[in-house]
Write an enzyme that holds these catalytic residues in place. Structure first.
Site, PDB file in Angstrom:
ATOM      1  N   GLY A 151      -4.987  43.902  -8.158  1.00  0.00           N
ATOM      2  CA  GLY A 151      -3.900  44.667  -7.547  1.00  0.00           C
ATOM      3  C   GLY A 151      -3.412  45.805  -8.410  1.00  0.00           C
ATOM      4  O   GLY A 151      -4.110  46.253  -9.326  1.00  0.00           O
ATOM      5  N   LEU A 201      -9.166  42.785  -1.260  1.00  0.00           N
ATOM      6  CA  LEU A 201      -8.918  43.739  -2.359  1.00  0.00           C
ATOM      7  C   LEU A 201      -9.230  43.162  -3.748  1.00  0.00           C
ATOM      8  O   LEU A 201      -8.728  42.101  -4.114  1.00  0.00           O
ATOM      9  CB  LEU A 201      -7.454  44.206  -2.326  1.00  0.00           C
ATOM     10  CG  LEU A 201      -7.119  45.393  -3.239  1.00  0.00           C
ATOM     11  CD1 LEU A 201      -7.824  46.652  -2.788  1.00  0.00           C
ATOM     12  CD2 LEU A 201      -5.619  45.599  -3.306  1.00  0.00           C
ATOM     13  N   ASP A 202     -10.046  43.866  -4.506  1.00  0.00           N
ATOM     14  CA  ASP A 202     -10.400  43.479  -5.886  1.00  0.00           C
ATOM     15  C   ASP A 202     -11.076  42.116  -5.964  1.00  0.00           C
ATOM     16  O   ASP A 202     -11.059  41.463  -7.008  1.00  0.00           O
ATOM     17  CB  ASP A 202      -9.161  43.474  -6.803  1.00  0.00           C
ATOM     18  CG  ASP A 202      -8.534  44.853  -6.929  1.00  0.00           C
ATOM     19  OD1 ASP A 202      -9.266  45.844  -6.800  1.00  0.00           O
ATOM     20  OD2 ASP A 202      -7.315  44.932  -7.150  1.00  0.00           O
ATOM     21  N   ALA A 203     -11.648  41.677  -4.851  1.00  0.00           N
ATOM     22  CA  ALA A 203     -12.262  40.345  -4.836  1.00  0.00           C
ATOM     23  C   ALA A 203     -13.739  40.376  -4.461  1.00  0.00           C
ATOM     24  O   ALA A 203     -14.341  39.348  -4.200  1.00  0.00           O
ATOM     25  CB  ALA A 203     -11.495  39.435  -3.876  1.00  0.00           C
TER      26      ALA A 203
END
Lengths: 286, 286, 286, 286
Positions: free
Chosen positions: A203, A229-231
């Site tokens: 994040g 997100l970001d995963a």
């Protein structure tokens, strides 16, 4: 002169005889194997392989290899596969916002021909780097993003990518979240750099969070973009030690070095067909 | 022969004249400063310092230094401070469960006199390592923990620590969570090793989670224990690269090396009075 | 706005009272110390220190500090010292040959204002990067070097450096050996990047030698240039793991990343007045 | 229960058809390949391979595999090869002098069954660690070495190794140079740990030399012993950053951690049949 080669990426459920079938397919058609690497995931029992061979005396024409391999081998083992060629020159779209370090680093590698790529366009939500794009004679598209225009803006971006036959989208610290609609059109073809060692500090504002937590390592992670997100699947990551003496500005300064190295590493792996993405993880061939 | 030294750890709100006041206190009393390190945290404007000086010609007797410093200097600046001596030989209580790598590593450093420590007791919730304790002639207390007996068990443990004048508790992969009651009695005196690079993968089964997430780095973190699980001040952490080829067993095997190194590093820093813990972060003097 | 500070670098034989004398000099003249770091070399018993303080209320005028400190403190302790100011904007001369990676990296940091520097000139023994210099509007001097013209060529270079009041010479993979005559004019003011982890693989073709020896780490070293080739005081060095799978080309490709990071790190340390060079070693303040 | 596997290590001049021939040999005899890794050295065009397969349904009896493979495959390609089995429990002779860190670390791994090994004997040129050997119930032979008795002492050592069917000799900071006569009897079967990142600081007193040179990294190297001192094939090496603040004692203390990790890593690779040594370099399979 560099010899022309074909690179085959395969995955399928593990089963007896895969290796022999693939190496026979190549050898029987006068292909000389240059490098072969395989992997079986221990829990899923899923088989992965990358094999590269010289096309010099290979008896199947280049444009027929995929069809022949599909019919003669892949169909028998339920393989997903992909054939690429080492003389292919991929087209990259660079997305950037206001941070220059990754952007300049990629352009430097492009300029020095370290990577065999084309960059047909740069997209940014700000005008800031227009003059840089002009310096490199790369078309620059400033597409500002607001809550209201997001769908339309992305439609414009996708149109540009398609018109330019883009193979890979690189988010070089592009500070906008892409929608699922965009991402679905480029599965495993969008690489993002996140400025922390994921899954820590996903994040916004990872350096601020890292400073606050008092960690002794700060890092960066390059990953394929997924809707979460970001995963997405992690391609490369690295950390560097930090001490209490390093303030937030130092963390950011140090981190930029890691970011640009890690992003470049991930792009290089992608360009060299060394990645298979499977169930949100990556197999990175060496 | 090693010269005898005093070590002073200080922190207080930053203000003009601290450094001069402290160095004057030492110099004016014939103390020769060997090493001095200070730090001002940029947001809190909080001042930290470690200074070590030779006691050879120091005119204030050892047992009076704390009182004199408190009256003459600390009180004027609102300092929290701590005086230690380099010939102090701290008493460590080792807590262990069933993993031997950190436990054996610490005992090896003890045996070889790498650290100047005493280990008056080993506490475990299992009998497994009793024979090891006997080999080293260290009293071994097996205190099994169940949901029901936890309060009583901890009371026994605390009693043992107090009877033995324990200075530092080391949790060498001790697989029980300590209660706030225990922790409050040993603030910044309990060091734990967690087998991930915190804050990633806090809690149970970090290697399994790391494997599942497909990270390219696995690490370990040594921290002071606070009531908030795996969230105490970080003392040391380190990671090593891993690849998809390394299965869960490999991650664990590799990780053990990192765990024992990081835990030993944290203990060494503590033993050498190189840590100030402040607002859940650590200042680590070099 | 960033506050203006003075930075004092000192070294002298260790003796009682240095720290108190220096901190008194600053405090007594209303200077607020921001950071202080000292070090005593164990064998030589030589004392080193870096102290930075705010000039806001400092009662000695900037241009008089050096004289006052010299008379009031340095002369009493036999100190060598140097006063610098954080608003000083050093002038760098960039030397380059035909490799672009360090050169582009430095220009990127210059362009993005990561470093507060001027680059009044670029010197090369080849025409290759003239167009890059023009792009950045930096005067470019192509000075080819042959055995015959070396003395004359260096005389020209030195003249250019002097005319431009150059503070630091950076050899960004400049493939010519400087003579003692040149080096003597810029002691501890010429930084070179060598593409190995010195003292291993000094001299020509370090990647070739590293490949041949089969090392598992390749690195780079930034150092001040002295007459003894590749033997000057080391400022920064770093290595990365390599495996047998990485051919000579891979070593060079990987190494470039390390080279540019290490060189940038060394320049940053120099620009921030964090280095004292003493008896062919460096003290690097943090 | 762990399945039984065979591991085949091969090398020969590169030529068409090797991979297919080997995989066919295994597949046609009902062996299921678990992992296969190959490598072609770019300059020598020499081929290396490691393949491991399950013996569960393999139709050739274990003790006949080598003969069959030799006749049916190896002879056709001019291969050097070696067949090993994953249930083999190698016998290690530990050599030690007066430093305990590597010695204790290896014994800890042995005790915890991290490695599947036997240690039938410990040889030392000092009595110092006799009590440790007794603790582990391992026969301890103190064989002091002088210039005069060296030949005789080594003859005794070799006799002990032969009587105990030793597979691997580990020099855990054994401070005596072995003669060519000894080394020739155990080619690629003697692992030494050298306390520097070779080829830097070969020979005596590497920490002292590293301190004097002012390097910013100190390391350790594990290698097979050859007649040329500290110049044998490198198996593993690693470095850690050091600063000017770390005195010689700190370098040694830090270095010990690296030494024991690197030596253990090299032993693990050897025990798992992951090393081929060729022309003074190693191929390390993953």
């Amino acid at each position: 002169m560099i010899q022309k080669t074909a690179i085959l990426l395969i995955h399928c459920p593990d089963q007896a005889g895969i290796l022999a079938a693939v190496t026979d397919f190549i050898s029987n058609n006068q292909g000389n194997i240059i490098t072969l690497e395989q992997h079986v995931e221990e829990f899923e029992k899923h088989f992965f392989m990358r094999v590269e061979w010289s096309l010099e005396n290979f008896s199947i024409p280049r444009e027929k290899i995929s069809e022949f391999f599909g019919t003669l081998v892949a169909s028998k083992f339920g393989m997903l596969y992909n054939i690429c060629f080492n003389d292919f020159r991929p087209k990259i779209a660079l997305f950037v916002s206001k941070y220059s370090h990754c952007f300049f680093d990629i352009l430097s590698r492009y300029e020095s021909k370290e990577w065999k790529i084309e960059i047909p366009l740069i997209i940014s939500n700000h005008e800031k780097f227009k003059y840089i794009a002009e310096r490199y004679k790369i078309p620059f598209h400033c597409i500002p993003i607001t809550k209201e225009n997001k769908a339309e803006a992305e439609a414009n971006e996708i149109k540009l990518l398609q018109e330019n036959n883009i193979d890979l989208v690189v988010l070089a610290r592009y500070m906008q979240v892409l929608t699922g609609n965009f991402i679905d059109k480029y599965p495993n073809k969008i690489i993002n750099i996140h400025h922390s060692s994921l899954p820590a500090f996903a994040g916004a504002k990872p350096y601020e969070s890292a400073y606050k937590r008092g960690v002794k390592l700060v890092g960066a992670t390059a990953h394929y973009v997924t809707e979460d997100l970001d995963a997405g699947p992690i391609i490369a990551q690295e950390v560097r030690p930090v001490s209490h003496k390093e303030g937030l500005k130092d963390l950011k300064r140090k981190g930029k070095n890691t970011e640009k190295f890690v992003l470049a590493q991930a792009i290089w792996l992608h360009l060299n067909h060394k990645i298979i993405s499977y169930k949100n993880k990556t197999i990175i061939f060496s």
